[in-house]
Motif scaffolding. Structure first.
Motif, PDB file in Angstrom:
ATOM      1  N   ALA A   1      19.819  18.488   1.580  1.00 12.14           N
ATOM      2  CA  ALA A   1      19.460  17.395   2.488  1.00 12.14           C
ATOM      3  C   ALA A   1      19.798  16.026   1.911  1.00 12.14           C
ATOM      4  CB  ALA A   1      17.967  17.465   2.807  1.00 12.14           C
ATOM      5  N   ASP A   2      20.295  15.993   0.666  1.00 11.88           N
ATOM      6  CA  ASP A   2      20.630  14.735  -0.003  1.00 11.88           C
ATOM      7  C   ASP A   2      19.426  13.794  -0.022  1.00 11.88           C
ATOM      8  OD1 ASP A   2      22.197  12.888  -1.342  1.00 11.88           O
ATOM      9  OD2 ASP A   2      22.960  11.969   0.500  1.00 11.88           O
ATOM     10  N   PHE A   3      18.298  14.343  -0.488  1.00  9.62           N
ATOM     11  CA  PHE A   3      17.042  13.589  -0.516  1.00  9.62           C
ATOM     12  C   PHE A   3      16.528  13.529  -1.947  1.00  9.62           C
ATOM     13  CE2 PHE A   3      12.457  13.176  -0.360  1.00  9.62           C
ATOM     14  CZ  PHE A   3      12.260  12.192   0.597  1.00  9.62           C
ATOM     15  N   THR A   4      16.174  12.341  -2.381  1.00 10.91           N
ATOM     16  CA  THR A   4      15.610  12.169  -3.728  1.00 10.91           C
ATOM     17  C   THR A   4      14.163  11.713  -3.616  1.00 10.91           C
ATOM     18  OG1 THR A   4      16.428   9.890  -3.835  1.00 10.91           O
ATOM     19  CG2 THR A   4      17.832  11.626  -4.770  1.00 10.91           C
ATOM     20  N   SER A   5      13.330  12.220  -4.504  1.00 14.25           N
ATOM     21  CA  SER A   5      11.934  11.820  -4.524  1.00 14.25           C
ATOM     22  C   SER A   5      11.518  11.549  -5.958  1.00 14.25           C
ATOM     23  CB  SER A   5      11.041  12.912  -3.923  1.00 14.25           C
ATOM     24  OG  SER A   5      10.905  13.988  -4.828  1.00 14.25           O
ATOM     25  N   ASN A   6      10.311  11.046  -6.095  1.00  7.25           N
ATOM     26  CA  ASN A   6       9.765  10.739  -7.416  1.00  7.25           C
ATOM     27  C   ASN A   6       8.939  11.901  -7.954  1.00  7.25           C
ATOM     28  OD1 ASN A   6       9.447   9.022  -9.627  1.00  7.25           O
ATOM     29  ND2 ASN A   6       7.490   8.245  -8.871  1.00  7.25           N
ATOM     30  N   GLY A   7       9.179  13.091  -7.444  1.00  7.81           N
ATOM     31  CA  GLY A   7       8.492  14.254  -7.985  1.00  7.81           C
ATOM     32  C   GLY A   7       7.902  15.160  -6.938  1.00  7.81           C
ATOM     33  N   LEU A   8       7.668  16.414  -7.325  1.00  9.99           N
ATOM     34  CA  LEU A   8       7.009  17.424  -6.506  1.00  9.99           C
ATOM     35  C   LEU A   8       5.630  17.666  -7.101  1.00  9.99           C
ATOM     36  CD1 LEU A   8      10.021  19.922  -6.329  1.00  9.99           C
ATOM     37  CD2 LEU A   8       9.367  18.236  -4.605  1.00  9.99           C
ATOM     38  N   PHE A   9       4.598  17.520  -6.291  1.00  8.34           N
ATOM     39  CA  PHE A   9       3.239  17.588  -6.813  1.00  8.34           C
ATOM     40  C   PHE A   9       2.375  18.537  -5.980  1.00  8.34           C
ATOM     41  CE2 PHE A   9       4.953  13.616  -8.302  1.00  8.34           C
ATOM     42  CZ  PHE A   9       4.457  13.505  -9.594  1.00  8.34           C
TER      43      PHE A   9
ATOM     44  N   THR B   1       4.546  10.967   0.659  1.00  8.74           N
ATOM     45  CA  THR B   1       3.781   9.749   0.482  1.00  8.74           C
ATOM     46  C   THR B   1       4.619   8.769  -0.309  1.00  8.74           C
ATOM     47  OG1 THR B   1       1.688   8.810  -0.311  1.00  8.74           O
ATOM     48  CG2 THR B   1       2.662  10.550  -1.633  1.00  8.74           C
ATOM     49  N   GLY B   2       4.306   7.503  -0.140  1.00  7.93           N
ATOM     50  CA  GLY B   2       5.038   6.489  -0.873  1.00  7.93           C
ATOM     51  C   GLY B   2       6.184   5.909  -0.075  1.00  7.93           C
TER      52      GLY B   2
ATOM     53  N   ALA C   1       9.213   5.225  -4.793  1.00  8.39           N
ATOM     54  CA  ALA C   1       7.898   5.799  -5.096  1.00  8.39           C
ATOM     55  C   ALA C   1       7.589   7.030  -4.247  1.00  8.39           C
ATOM     56  CB  ALA C   1       6.810   4.743  -4.886  1.00  8.39           C
ATOM     57  N   LYS C   2       8.564   7.523  -3.472  1.00  6.27           N
ATOM     58  CA  LYS C   2       8.298   8.680  -2.605  1.00  6.27           C
ATOM     59  C   LYS C   2       7.928   9.901  -3.435  1.00  6.27           C
ATOM     60  CE  LYS C   2      12.203   8.881  -0.372  1.00  6.27           C
ATOM     61  NZ  LYS C   2      12.989   7.756  -0.895  1.00  6.27           N
ATOM     62  N   ARG C   3       6.891  10.585  -2.978  1.00  7.00           N
ATOM     63  CA  ARG C   3       6.472  11.843  -3.590  1.00  7.00           C
ATOM     64  C   ARG C   3       6.345  12.905  -2.511  1.00  7.00           C
ATOM     65  NH1 ARG C   3       1.559  11.117  -7.962  1.00  7.00           N
ATOM     66  NH2 ARG C   3       2.725   9.995  -9.571  1.00  7.00           N
ATOM     67  N   ILE C   4       6.574  14.143  -2.911  1.00  7.51           N
ATOM     68  CA  ILE C   4       6.327  15.292  -2.039  1.00  7.51           C
ATOM     69  C   ILE C   4       5.078  15.981  -2.556  1.00  7.51           C
ATOM     70  CG2 ILE C   4       7.212  17.498  -1.222  1.00  7.51           C
ATOM     71  CD1 ILE C   4      10.050  16.343  -1.660  1.00  7.51           C
ATOM     72  N   VAL C   5       4.103  16.140  -1.677  1.00  9.01           N
ATOM     73  CA  VAL C   5       2.803  16.674  -2.082  1.00  9.01           C
ATOM     74  C   VAL C   5       2.475  17.915  -1.262  1.00  9.01           C
ATOM     75  CG1 VAL C   5       0.336  16.208  -2.280  1.00  9.01           C
ATOM     76  CG2 VAL C   5       1.990  14.380  -2.742  1.00  9.01           C
TER      77      VAL C   5
ATOM     78  N   MET D   1       0.821  -1.204   0.000  1.00  9.87           N
ATOM     79  CA  MET D   1       0.000   0.000   0.000  1.00  9.87           C
ATOM     80  C   MET D   1       0.859   1.259   0.000  1.00  9.87           C
ATOM     81  SD  MET D   1      -3.192  -0.752  -0.231  1.00  9.87           S
ATOM     82  CE  MET D   1      -2.615  -2.023  -1.348  1.00  9.87           C
ATOM     83  N   LEU D   2       1.957   1.228   0.751  1.00 13.96           N
ATOM     84  CA  LEU D   2       2.857   2.383   0.752  1.00 13.96           C
ATOM     85  C   LEU D   2       3.420   2.636  -0.641  1.00 13.96           C
ATOM     86  CD1 LEU D   2       4.886   1.868   4.062  1.00 13.96           C
ATOM     87  CD2 LEU D   2       3.298   3.730   3.563  1.00 13.96           C
ATOM     88  N   ALA D   3       3.684   1.555  -1.370  1.00 20.24           N
ATOM     89  CA  ALA D   3       4.289   1.691  -2.691  1.00 20.24           C
ATOM     90  C   ALA D   3       3.295   2.153  -3.746  1.00 20.24           C
ATOM     91  CB  ALA D   3       4.918   0.362  -3.110  1.00 20.24           C
ATOM     92  N   ILE D   4       2.049   1.647  -3.680  1.00 18.91           N
ATOM     93  CA  ILE D   4       1.097   1.941  -4.752  1.00 18.91           C
ATOM     94  C   ILE D   4       0.171   3.111  -4.441  1.00 18.91           C
ATOM     95  CG2 ILE D   4       1.131  -0.488  -5.444  1.00 18.91           C
ATOM     96  CD1 ILE D   4      -1.718  -0.736  -4.335  1.00 18.91           C
TER      97      ILE D   4
END
Length: 427
Positions: A235-243, A259-260, A264-268, A201-204
């Motif tokens: 901060a040396d942080f990677t995400s799957n996008g800014l939304f 989330t994620g 699959a991490k996203r910043i919302v 669930m965290l991934a999808i």
């Protein structure tokens, strides 16, 4: 060792039922006492803005927050009373009657247990709808927060119900089957299934579930995006996008979140948040959220959930053959042997009242994480910008600045406004 030898002398049907009743009543009256304290404290401080905020939050906004808190609290009293009655009725006779209704499915035991779960969920869900409706279209509407139409409200309800059924009923069927077919270590296999489901669930959630309810758009290029990307690089942080999420479609409240899981991490960001805060304040809020990742809070919470669920499954395995679990709530004493899914439902209903005292410990642990995330934000962003952002959010979201200290210690996962700001100022 025989099962009976493991059964404590105090767990006769009458004793266990009495223990659950006492726990239900104790939980209700303690919660009622706490809420009464909280509402009285908020009302008593309604006409004066606390000193740390008297220059930044007008009295009218402070009074609005107090009135909003009082309105929600009054509804909460009614909801708690109804919840007590419903829980008691379901435990002491209601669930056994629902089980009788599923008797035509006796030749398909797993399906029968899933049907019982579906009936229970439908009844409790229906009882909750009037409270959600009143909260949305009366309280939230009155204080200017509601942006949800009635069509959206009902559409969300239908979509949420169908999604929950599509996800949870098959999961329940698998667990019920394991309880019946996987031998003495069924509880370990069921736990592994549960943890796998949680991670899935965290991934999808970001890409498949959240878009069912909201629209997500990439954050536009500009100063805000550039400042955020600079923070992520520091901060040396990677995400799957800014939304940006269309939160304004339903509410005027603002927020930001991660989330994620894994890649699959996203910043919302709620669109309402972006409208209210300056670029530097947005960066500070995001830095706080980054702090939860950098201080391993997400991993710690996942580990905690895993350990708690493992303990629950092990306890369920022990209680499964105990006749008092069933006779206490109107079932035949041998129910567990043929219908282990009933044991899971009964145990899930009886356990929370017995463990309500854990709530303040969980709240204290969560507040510790919030302080740590604030400290991290002060390191990689601006302490003053975070204070300014929090102050705006307290004002715009009508968060009371004067909660009752005991109520707050018991319930609040975030530190009270004055304590949180003082902690940041002391740095």
């Amino acid at each position: 060792m025989p099962t009976d030898a493991l059964t404590p002398a105090t767990t006769s049907p009458g004793t266990f039922a009495t223990l659950v009743i006492i726990a239900l009543l104790a939980h209700y009256f303690i919660e009622r006492w706490l809420l009464n304290r909280h509402l009285a404290h908020v009302a008593a401080h309604r006409d004066a803005v606390p000193a740390p905020f008297d220059a930044s939050i007008p009295l009218a906004d402070h009074q609005r927050a107090a009135d909003y808190t009082l309105a929600k609290g009054q509804l909460g009293k009614i909801e708690a009373a109804v919840g007590l009655i419903v829980t008691a009725l379901i435990l002491f006779g209601g669930l056994s009657r629902l089980w009788t209704l599923t008797a035509p499915l006796a030749d398909m035991p797993v399906l029968r247990e899933v049907a019982l779960l579906a009936l229970f969920s439908a009844i409790t869900g229906l009882i909750g709808i009037p409270f959600s409706y009143y909260s949305t279209f009366h309280i939230e509407e009155k204080f200017g927060f509601n942006k949800t139409t009635r069509a959206t409200f009902w559409a969300d309800l239908v979509k949420g119900t169908l999604l929950s059924a599509a996800l949870m009923l098959p999961l329940a069927a698998l667990v019920f089957w394991l309880m019946r077919s996987a031998g003495s270590l069924w509880w370990l296999y069921a736990w592994l299934v549960f943890i796998g489901f949680q991670l899935l669930m965290l991934a999808i959630y970001p890409t498949f579930i959240a878009p069912i309810f909201n629209k997500f758009s990439p954050l536009d290029a500009g100063d805000t995006r550039s400042a955020i990307e600079a923070l992520l690089k520091r901060a040396d942080f990677t995400s799957n996008g800014l939304f940006v999420m269309d939160g304004s479609k339903r509410s005027a409240h603002g927020n930001a979140y991660f989330t994620g899981f894994g890649r699959a991490k996203r910043i919302v960001f709620f669109d309402t948040l972006l409208e209210r805060l300056s670029t530097s304040e947005i960066v500070a809020v995001l830095a706080h959220e980054l702090g939860h990742f950098k201080r391993k809070h997400i991993v710690k919470r996942i580990v905690f959930i895993a350990l708690a669920s493992l303990a629950f499954m092990a306890a369920l395995a022990w209680v499964l053959p105990q006749p008092w679990l069933y006779s206490s709530f109107g079932f035949p004493t041998d129910t567990g042997a043929a219908s282990p899914g009933v044991a899971l439902l009964l145990f899930s209903l009886a356990l929370p009242p017995l463990l309500f005292w854990v709530a303040p410990l969980a709240s204290a642990y969560s507040r510790k994480h919030e302080f740590e995330a604030d400290s991290y934000a002060a390191e990689v962003a601006s302490r003053d910008d975070l204070i300014a952002a929090l102050t705006k959010l307290y004002k715009d979201n009508a968060n009371t600045l004067t909660p009752d200290p005991i109520y707050s210690a018991y319930h609040h996962s975030h530190p009270p406004a004055m304590i949180r700001i003082a902690h940041l100022q002391q740095g």
